[in-house]
Design an enzyme around this catalytic site. Structure first.
Site, PDB file in Angstrom:
ATOM      1  N   GLU A  25       0.878  -1.167   0.000  1.00 26.20           N
ATOM      2  CA  GLU A  25       0.000   0.000   0.000  1.00 26.20           C
ATOM      3  C   GLU A  25       0.917   1.218   0.000  1.00 26.20           C
ATOM      4  O   GLU A  25       1.845   1.293   0.811  1.00 26.20           O
ATOM      5  CB  GLU A  25      -0.886   0.040   1.250  1.00 26.20           C
ATOM      6  CG  GLU A  25      -1.856   1.210   1.188  1.00 26.20           C
ATOM      7  CD  GLU A  25      -2.633   1.463   2.487  1.00 26.20           C
ATOM      8  OE1 GLU A  25      -2.284   0.868   3.522  1.00 26.20           O
ATOM      9  OE2 GLU A  25      -3.581   2.263   2.443  1.00 26.20           O
ATOM     10  N   LYS A  67       4.373   0.308  10.388  1.00 30.04           N
ATOM     11  CA  LYS A  67       4.352   1.580   9.685  1.00 30.04           C
ATOM     12  C   LYS A  67       3.885   2.701  10.605  1.00 30.04           C
ATOM     13  O   LYS A  67       4.369   3.823  10.539  1.00 30.04           O
ATOM     14  CB  LYS A  67       3.403   1.469   8.491  1.00 30.04           C
ATOM     15  CG  LYS A  67       4.127   1.434   7.157  1.00 30.04           C
ATOM     16  CD  LYS A  67       3.149   1.374   6.021  1.00 30.04           C
ATOM     17  CE  LYS A  67       3.728   0.567   4.867  1.00 30.04           C
ATOM     18  NZ  LYS A  67       2.725   0.257   3.847  1.00 30.04           N
ATOM     19  N   ARG A 104       5.950 -12.939   9.283  1.00 31.65           N
ATOM     20  CA  ARG A 104       6.642 -11.691   9.008  1.00 31.65           C
ATOM     21  C   ARG A 104       7.935 -11.616   9.803  1.00 31.65           C
ATOM     22  O   ARG A 104       8.117 -12.318  10.789  1.00 31.65           O
ATOM     23  CB  ARG A 104       5.750 -10.509   9.350  1.00 31.65           C
ATOM     24  CG  ARG A 104       5.607 -10.297  10.865  1.00 31.65           C
ATOM     25  CD  ARG A 104       4.635  -9.183  11.188  1.00 31.65           C
ATOM     26  NE  ARG A 104       4.791  -8.079  10.261  1.00 31.65           N
ATOM     27  CZ  ARG A 104       3.784  -7.287   9.887  1.00 31.65           C
ATOM     28  NH1 ARG A 104       2.576  -7.502  10.358  1.00 31.65           N
ATOM     29  NH2 ARG A 104       3.988  -6.296   9.061  1.00 31.65           N
TER      30      ARG A 104
END
Length: 551
Positions: free
Chosen positions: A33, A267, A257
């Site tokens: 994104e 983020k 992850r």
RNA sequence: UGUCCGAUAGUAUAAGGGUAGUACAACGGUUUUUGGUACCGUUUGUCUUGGUUCGAAUCCAGGUCGGACAACCA
């Protein structure tokens, strides 16, 4: 295919699918994104997705998952592309979820026509109230059984901008009692009167992630859609839309992850560090962003190697920062030229050196495949050496300078400390030595063996530079897991600036691509803040240091 | 009081019914004009309880622990 190295579980799936003929061509995608800068965790996903198609053939698309106009910016699109290219990967197609807005809208209409979606005018709170909890089933919305015609009519008006934000939403009609919360009539379209970084004001309704991602995969005929573990529960929905829409059956696979010690990766938290000026931007060399690592002096190769070494699996993991450091040292050891720089200088005077000055020869990099070549290093009777290389009262097993002790000056002569000078505060200000003329590096006939070799810079030839030393950003290995705010664990010493260090003249033509080992001090690179009169060097990483400092 | 995912040295990752291996870290040694590099060596491991089997890290069942899931975020 490869017998020597064992396959990770995704490679096994891919090999099976290829060998069984399920797919002829492997197609993967990297779908960020565009709402922030890419970090080392993204690098893991990039290496996985692109690495798979490099290994097995096929191709990888870059698809920006831009379905939320309020958080996304072209600035991020550009930085993300730069970072992927810098890592060494090339995508086949540059695509955007927003490219599919028309098609996605058509999918929504199709679902309504099949009686599998409805318009709900409940408020967000009302929807949440009927959603149930993980342990209790939800309840049907009062609007769940609207007619297909009415749903179609309202959805059209939603699209045409006839309602304000939040007035209506479109929901999939699945099962309010599903044990999977995501299957309890998930929202698939919402009204947002917001300009989109690519489609501008064309749309005022935008699809949610779950109604965009799988369909986008399907449109692109992605064969293996690889994402992180937190999407496991989305897979049921992913498959449901594809089945009901009767479109290409992309399949989702999930891996764990990356988590790294002494840093944060979300983020939200990285954005906070940037916005609150706790670091100097997204590319601050202390940041775990790709751009930060690049500015710090990491090479693409070292990051790819790191991603290779951490492996791909499904269990939660916390990788030690020392592995990343190992990877960059391993690369730079082979490629970085050795030079001399004195970070914390003290004067050394050679009292019996009569020649004035002399040019010596230094090896650039004995570890390089091609030998590295040589360069000229000016020498004279007044040098700068590292303050920590002298001890007035030597510790046990001290190899360096002390009264009466001898060391070799790298690439030069052996010197013996005869005396030293102190100022009124008792600080050592100068070290006085004699040198052994026949001990010259390369033609040493003195027969003297010394334990220590130290680096130096000729005082009259030295250039100055600003040096920035970096340490871990957080004092806790797991700042996310600590109680209180993660920012309470920021390391106040993560950045040390040495405004005036002495560097050898050869360093004057350093450029942003150069990588150096400052002998005995670590690996360094030029920072973009450098100007012609003020060179700035970043320390990428120290050398491995097995010497236990005295005191 | 749910559903799903997971559990192998300090950290990661292999072994897919048959010798628990590799890397990083740590520690020790050899070489060395970087206390670097290179090379050699040492320490440390199958969550637990049962079951199947000649044989289980691996298959089965129960338990324990960790993680994910109730944004009109992705």
């Amino acid at each position: 295919m490869s017998e020597e190295k064992s396959l990770n579980f995704i490679e096994e799936i891919v090999e099976n699918d290829l060998n069984s003929g399920k797919y002829e061509t492997l197609v993967t995608r990297f779908p960020p994104e565009p709402n922030g800068y890419l970090h080392i965790g993204h690098a893991k996903a990039i290496c996985l997705n692109f690495g798979l198609t490099q290994k097995y053939g096929g191709y990888t698309n870059l698809r920006f998952d831009d379905t939320n106009p309020v958080t996304e910016k072209t600035e991020y699109v550009n930085s993300q592309q730069e970072d992927i290219r810098w890592l060494g990967f090339n995508w086949k197609n540059e695509l955007y979820a927003s490219d599919y807005f028309d098609e996605l809208y058509g999918f929504a209409v199709k679902l309504i026509e099949k009686g599998l979606a409805y318009v709900d005018e409940s408020s967000a709170d009302e929807i949440a109230a009927l959603k149930g909890t993980p342990t209790e089933p939800g309840q049907d919305s009062p609007y769940r059984n609207r007619s297909i015609e009415e749903n179609l009519a309202i959805f059209t008006k939603m699209k045409n901008g006839e309602f304000p934000d939040g007035a209506y939403i479109l929901r999939a009609k699945i099962d309010m009692a599903s044990p999977n919360m995501l299957m309890r009539d998930p929202i698939i379209y919402r009204i947002k009167h917001a300009g989109h970084h690519r489609t501008g004001n064309k749309w005022c309704i935008y699809p949610m992630y779950d109604f965009a991602h799988g369909q986008s995969d399907s449109i692109e005929h992605i064969t293996h859609s690889i994402c992180t573990l937190e999407y496991v529960s989305h897979r049921e929905l992913y498959d449901w839309f594809i089945e009901k829409l009767e479109i290409f059956p992309s399949k989702q696979y999930e891996f764990a992850r990356l988590n790294l010690t002494s840093t944060v990766m979300s983020k939200r938290k990285l954005l906070q560090l940037v916005n609150e000026n706790l670091v100097n931007g997204w590319d601050d060399p202390r940041m775990p962003t790709i751009s930060g690592l690049r500015r710090r002096g990491f090479t693409p190769k070292s990051i790819r190697e790191f991603c290779e070494r951490i492996g791909i699996a499904k269990r939660e993991n916390l990788i030690e920062l020392s592995l990343l450091e190992f990877c960059i040292r391993e690369d730079l050891n082979k490629t970085a030229n050795r030079v001399m720089a004195v970070l914390d200088p003290i004067k050394l005077v050679i009292t019996n050196y009569e020649k004035g000055t002399e040019d010596l020869i230094g090896e650039n990099n004995p570890e390089a495949e091609n030998g590295g070549g040589t360069r000229v290093i000016p020498f004279s009777n007044e040098l700068w050496i590292e303050r920590e290389d002298f001890m007035e009262v030597p510790a046990k097993k001290w190899f360096r300078l002390a009264p009466g002790a001898m060391v070799r000056l790298k690439f030069a002569y052996i010197v013996k400390c005869e005396d030293f000078v102190k100022d009124e505060n008792g600080n050592v200000t100068e070290i006085r030595c004699t040198y052994i003329p026949e001990s010259k590096s390369g033609s040493d006939t003195s027969g003297i063996n010394v334990k220590g070799t130290i680096h130096w810079v000729s005082a009259q030839h030295a250039k100055t530079a600003e040096i920035r030393l970096y340490d871990r950003l957080f004092t806790s290995e797991t700042p996310d897991a600590e109680e209180g705010d993660f920012k309470d664990y920021l390391n106040p010493e993560s950045l040390t600036v040495l405004p005036q260090a002495y560097i050898e003249p050869a360093l004057a033509d350093a450029n942003l691509e150069s990588r150096y080992q400052f002998i005995r001090k670590g690996y360094f690179c030029l920072d973009k803040d450098s100007t012609a009169d003020n060179l700035v060097f970043n320390r990428t990483v120290t050398l491995k240091d097995t010497f236990k400092k005295p005191n």
